[in-house]
Design a protein around this motif. Structure first.
Motif, mmCIF file in Angstrom:
data_model
loop_
_atom_site.group_PDB
_atom_site.id
_atom_site.type_symbol
_atom_site.label_atom_id
_atom_site.label_comp_id
_atom_site.label_asym_id
_atom_site.label_seq_id
_atom_site.Cartn_x
_atom_site.Cartn_y
_atom_site.Cartn_z
ATOM 1 N N GLU A 207 0.804 -1.207 0.158
ATOM 2 C CA GLU A 207 -0.113 0.064 0.003
ATOM 3 C C GLU A 207 0.857 1.338 -0.016
ATOM 4 O O GLU A 207 2.207 1.490 0.583
ATOM 5 N N ILE A 208 0.300 2.246 -0.721
ATOM 6 C CA ILE A 208 0.940 3.734 -0.581
ATOM 7 C C ILE A 208 0.177 4.106 0.560
ATOM 8 O O ILE A 208 -1.104 4.540 0.682
ATOM 9 N N ILE A 209 0.760 5.100 1.355
ATOM 10 C CA ILE A 209 0.546 5.656 2.455
ATOM 11 C C ILE A 209 0.772 7.341 2.579
ATOM 12 O O ILE A 209 1.936 7.412 2.223
ATOM 13 N N GLY A 210 -0.192 8.167 2.774
ATOM 14 C CA GLY A 210 0.351 9.389 2.621
ATOM 15 C C GLY A 210 -0.556 10.436 3.523
ATOM 16 O O GLY A 210 -1.730 10.062 3.888
ATOM 17 N N GLY A 211 -0.060 11.490 4.159
ATOM 18 C CA GLY A 211 -0.957 12.422 4.795
ATOM 19 C C GLY A 211 -0.480 13.913 5.083
ATOM 20 O O GLY A 211 0.954 13.962 4.821
#
Length: 465
Positions: A207-211
């Motif tokens: 998964e690609i996670i960002g924030g």
């Protein structure tokens, strides 16, 4: 340990783990990767969970290992982390880890274990054959470092093992991420998780996670602040989510949190699924956090975590030593009459050299002749601070301190401990003076380097000035 050595060790461990995991392929069976290795995609840490798992742009404690290893680069204190979670149903999720700041960056190691409870074991016809207790184990290592003035990078490796009855499944995955902090209040995080190999003949939940995160100061020196976070994760093999959360900090010791996780696949487990909240308290070197999350029809999840902070190693600065006063030499005075007692009061700083020239004194009888036949030898008695006791020097220092003459008080305290090395009150005063001076110096450094996040976090403990 240099950065090159750490990266070499991580790659070497990856190759070794790959060798072991491929040797177990004969024991495995095909399965759906979305059902295997839940330990790879489970949130960890009461603080992060209480904020809805929206932690990729915060990542300033041990939980960074599970959300964004780049955040470890801003961790400057060694930490011991223990986390207990009442997982779904009767299962439990245990995690332990340690953070060790090094010269090149920060290294973290973690160990996790999930026990899913006991289940009935039946054959293909439904006949009960006994019971079994599946479990997962997970070993992680991560390293984060400062790549530029306001940019951090991190790399992590994870080996997971799942056992169901006699079947064993293993996976070796890599995680990496970046953390950008254009200011002390604003930060952005981006990472990739669960990129690797496994022996299930299926795809891993990569998964690609960002924030992003933004901190609002509500009181001077951040004694009260509000941290707002938002982000999400996207996966082709498992569910994707949108996340948001907040953390309210009061006096840097009390914490209130809330968060929400929205499942983009809309699993239909109840409207309240994904709502969470939490709280925490920090007392000296200990921090206790708690979170509660609604998981819809599957039940609720409660998590409690204990973090122990250890002081970083700081090389002590040697204390200055007091300069002993210089005594005056005897002085010959020529007087025409009987000896006269003379007492001269001088401070040690004023009497820098012995008196060697004759002194001509005046009396009521007129000017005296230095060639008089009746010379009298007199000794000038120099009464200085060297004649005072340690207590008298300390009391004089207390007077100077009350008048705001800190440097003069410091010199007197140094003379007191030189007289009596066991004079604890004087040592205490010296320690307080030196500590206050160091705080002023570090505050000045922070003014010159406003992006020094480690220093800013350390100074938050001392907001009395």
């Amino acid at each position: 340990m240099t950065l090159k050595k750490i990266i070499f060790i991580l790659f070497w461990a990856a190759g070794l783990n790959f060798y072991f995991q491929t040797s177990l392929c004969a024991q495995t069976v095909n399965s759906n990767s979305a059902e295997a290795f839940p330990i790879l995609s489970s949130d960890v840490g009461s603080r992060a969970i209480g904020m809805g798992g929206s932690f990729v742009a915060v990542a300033d404690d041990f939980s960074s290992v599970y959300y964004n290893p780049a955040g470890l680069g801003q961790v400057w204190q060694p930490q011991l982390f223990l986390n207990h979670e009442s997982y779904l149903g009767s299962s439990v999720y245990e995690t332990a880890g340690f953070v060790d700041p090094l010269k090149a960056g920060t290294l973290a190691l973690g160990l996790s274990y999930i026990n899913y409870g006991s289940f009935d074991l039946r054959d293909s016809s439904g006949t009960l054959q006994g019971s079994y207790a599946p479990f997962d184990t997970d070993v992680r290592g991560a390293f984060g470092f400062q790549l530029a003035n306001n940019l951090y990078a991190g790399l992590g490796s994870e080996w997971a093992r799942q056992q169901i009855t006699d079947y064993v499944y293993t996976a070796l995955v890599w995680n990496f991420g970046f953390l950008l902090k254009p200011s002390q209040a604003l930060s952005f995080g981006l990472g990739v998780q669960n990129l690797g190999v496994e022996n299930l003949n299926s795809e891993l939940p990569t998964e690609i996670i960002g924030g992003t995160a933004y901190r609002i100061s509500l009181a001077p020196k951040d004694s009260q602040s509000l941290l707002l976070t938002a982000g999400g994760d996207y996966s082709l093999e498992s569910d994707s989510h949108l996340r948001a959360g907040f953390e309210y900090v009061f006096t840097n010791n009390f914490f209130l949190r809330g968060g929400y996780v929205y499942d983009l696949q809309s699993s239909g487990l109840g409207w309240q699924k994904g709502i969470g909240f939490g709280a925490g308290v920090k007392i000296e070197h200990f921090k206790l956090d708690y979170s509660f999350t609604f998981d819809g029809d599957l039940g609720n999840v409660q998590t409690v975590a204990l973090t122990v902070y250890f002081p970083p190693f700081i090389k002590p600065t040697p204390e200055p030593k007091a300069t002993p006063p210089v005594a005056a030499a005897p002085v010959t005075v020529f007087l025409p009459s009987s000896p006269v007692t003379v007492r001269v009061v001088e401070t040690p700083s004023a009497m820098t050299t012995p008196i060697s020239t004759p002194v001509v004194a005046a009396a009521n009888t007129g000017i005296l002749n230095p060639n008089d036949k009746n010379p009298v030898m007199l000794k000038f008695q120099i009464s200085s601070q060297s004649d005072l006791s340690a207590l008298e020097l300390f009391n004089q220092g207390e007077v100077k301190l009350k008048l705001g003459l800190t440097k003069d008080a410091q010199d007197l305290y140094l003379k007191a401990v030189d007289k009596d090395p066991n004079f604890d009150k004087a040592w205490y005063r010296l320690g307080k003076i030196y500590f206050d001076e160091s705080l002023d110096s570090y505050r000045r450094v922070l003014q010159l380097e406003p992006r020094n996040e480690k220093l800013r976090l350390w100074l938050q403990q001392y907001n009395t000035k």
